[in-house]
Design an enzyme around this catalytic site. Structure first.
Site, PDB file in Angstrom:
ATOM      1  N   LYS A  52       0.826  -1.174  -0.015  1.00 20.48           N
ATOM      2  CA  LYS A  52       0.113  -0.191   0.149  1.00 20.48           C
ATOM      3  C   LYS A  52       0.898   1.359   0.124  1.00 20.48           C
ATOM      4  O   LYS A  52       0.275   2.225  -0.308  1.00 20.48           O
ATOM      5  CB  LYS A  52      -0.982  -0.047   1.178  1.00 20.48           C
ATOM      6  CG  LYS A  52      -2.167  -0.994   0.897  1.00 20.48           C
ATOM      7  CD  LYS A  52      -3.471  -0.270   1.392  1.00 20.48           C
ATOM      8  CE  LYS A  52      -4.471  -1.299   0.902  1.00 20.48           C
ATOM      9  NZ  LYS A  52      -4.483  -2.563   1.331  1.00 20.48           N
ATOM     10  N   SER A 305       1.007  -9.907  -0.929  1.00 24.18           N
ATOM     11  CA  SER A 305       0.851  -8.536  -0.644  1.00 24.18           C
ATOM     12  C   SER A 305       1.034  -7.834   0.563  1.00 24.18           C
ATOM     13  O   SER A 305       1.336  -6.498   0.729  1.00 24.18           O
ATOM     14  CB  SER A 305      -0.587  -8.149  -1.033  1.00 24.18           C
ATOM     15  OG  SER A 305      -1.367  -9.142   0.026  1.00 24.18           O
TER      16      SER A 305
HETATM   17  C1  LIG Z   1      -5.248  -3.808   1.131  1.00 18.10           C
HETATM   18  C2  LIG Z   1      -4.600  -5.047   0.938  1.00 18.10           C
HETATM   19  C3  LIG Z   1      -5.112  -5.983  -0.099  1.00 18.10           C
HETATM   20  C4  LIG Z   1      -6.277  -5.660  -0.944  1.00 18.10           C
HETATM   21  O1  LIG Z   1      -5.984  -4.594  -1.817  1.00 18.10           O
HETATM   22  P1  LIG Z   1      -7.242  -3.697  -2.535  1.00 18.10           P
HETATM   23  O2  LIG Z   1      -6.768  -2.646  -3.229  1.00 18.10           O
HETATM   24  O3  LIG Z   1      -8.170  -3.364  -1.346  1.00 18.10           O
HETATM   25  O4  LIG Z   1      -8.072  -4.805  -3.402  1.00 18.10           O
HETATM   26  C5  LIG Z   1      -4.603  -7.287  -0.329  1.00 18.10           C
HETATM   27  N1  LIG Z   1      -3.408  -7.469   0.656  1.00 18.10           N
HETATM   28  C6  LIG Z   1      -2.925  -6.653   1.426  1.00 18.10           C
HETATM   29  C7  LIG Z   1      -2.017  -7.052   2.635  1.00 18.10           C
HETATM   30  C8  LIG Z   1      -3.729  -5.470   2.063  1.00 18.10           C
HETATM   31  O5  LIG Z   1      -3.047  -4.526   2.795  1.00 18.10           O
END
Ligand SMILES: *Cc1c(COP(=O)(O)O)cnc(C)c1O
Length: 328
Positions: A52, A305
């Site tokens: 993010k 992510s």
């Molecule tokens: C925010 C987030 C997501 C999902 O992202 P979106 O843009 O809201 O679909 C996935 N994994 C992690 C670790 C996140 O912080």
């Protein structure tokens, strides 16, 4: 919808290069077979522990002089809030994070430690969001939301640019989906390069707002349910402007996972690849662990992510001593 272009993604990449990691794409032998290679995009290594920071840094770098002076504001206590606090501090801008009374003290401290000002308002996330709107209206603060914003989507899309460069053979990319900024940005990049690259999304089975909204054809509210993939919770916004349309246009499949499958994915990444992930980040390997009906291709990239997980709970889970359905 105002179009987000490939040029926006390239410009985002230049803007954020100084503070965001160009993350490694590592082969995952434990997920590969004779006919398939699998590589993991390790966004777990980013500052603040999740991707993010890409979107937050891009949006912070795009502020007008008035916006810089007034500061930025959001209501997230999770990965977006942390990322925005860091991005704002690096940009020399004050971040404000609005929370409800229910947010635990350790989370409040973590946000303060990144230099953000905390505003406590009401008893729910909705109350916190009202406070965001009040601060924006009364003090001119700029709201930077977690996904439904062109600069945020373009920032997350820089992952797609990196994947195309590092893995030109890629025919499938697997991405966790909540509000859809991550998958929307990545899909913009990869579908532009080659519309035949499959984009497969994963959400948790209960409370998957994007899935319900795609089914309904418009944004719908879902009941929030505790999940191991806590970063995938929350709505897509009833006034959604960008990400629902991007998902509708570009997502080839959106699969839903039980808590047990999310736990199995976290366990596998830890025990076989030595990677600590939060639930939301592990979901992408689930269709490689068993056949979930997805068309997975021969050259698969999985976006891992983030890694912001309570470590005690994580250890119990990977040792098999915690029940994945038990969120106590
Ligand atoms: C925010 C987030 C997501 C999902 O992202 P979106 O843009 O809201 O679909 C996935 N994994 C992690 C670790 C996140 O912080």
């Amino acid at each position: 919808m105002e179009e987000i272009t490939l040029q926006d993604l390239y410009q985002a990449r230049q803007r954020i290069a100084g503070m965001v990691l160009r993350t490694p794409l590592v082969p995952a032998a434990s997920l590969a077979s004779d006919t398939r290679e699998v590589r993991l995009k390790l966004e777990t290594l980013q500052p603040t522990g999740a991707f993010k920071v890409r979107g937050a840094a891009n949006a912070a770098a795009r502020l007008s002089p008035e916006g810089r002076a007034a500061g930025v504001v959001c209501a997230s206590t999770g990965n977006h809030g942390r990322a925005l606090a860091l991005a704002a501090r690096r940009a020399g801008v004050q971040a404000h994070v609005c929370l409800s009374n229910l947010v635990p003290a350790n989370k409040v401290e973590a946000i303060r430690a990144l230099g953000a000002k905390v505003h406590v308002a009401g008893q729910s996330q909705d109350d916190a969001q009202l406070e965001v709107e009040r601060l924006a209206a009364e003090h001119g603060m700029v709201e930077i939301p977690p996904f439904d914003h062109p600069d945020v989507i373009a920032g997350q899309g820089t992952i797609g640019l990196e994947l195309l460069e590092d893995f030109p053979e890629m025919d499938t990319v697997v991405v966790p989906v909540s509000g859809g900024g991550l998958v929307g940005g990545i899909a913009l990049a990869v579908k532009h390069a080659n519309p035949a690259i499959r984009v497969i999304g994963l959400s948790m089975a209960e409370g998957a707002a994007m899935h319900a909204s795609l089914d309904a054809g418009h944004p719908v509210q879902v009941r929030e349910v505790p999940s191991l993939a806590d970063s995938l919770g929350g709505g897509i916004g009833l006034e959604n402007r960008y990400t629902l349309e991007l998902a509708r246009r570009y997502l080839d499949q959106l699969l839903l996972l039980s808590e047990a499958r999310i736990a199995a994915a976290m366990r596998h990444l830890f025990l076989h690849e030595g990677i600590v992930t939060e639930g939301a980040a592990a979901v992408g390997i689930a269709p490689l662990l068993e056949d979930l009906g997805a068309d997975m291709g021969r050259h698969v990239a999985v976006v891992v992510s983030g890694r912001n997980v309570d470590m005690n709970r994580f250890l119990q889970l990977v040792q098999g001593s915690a029940n994945p359905e038990d969120h106590a």
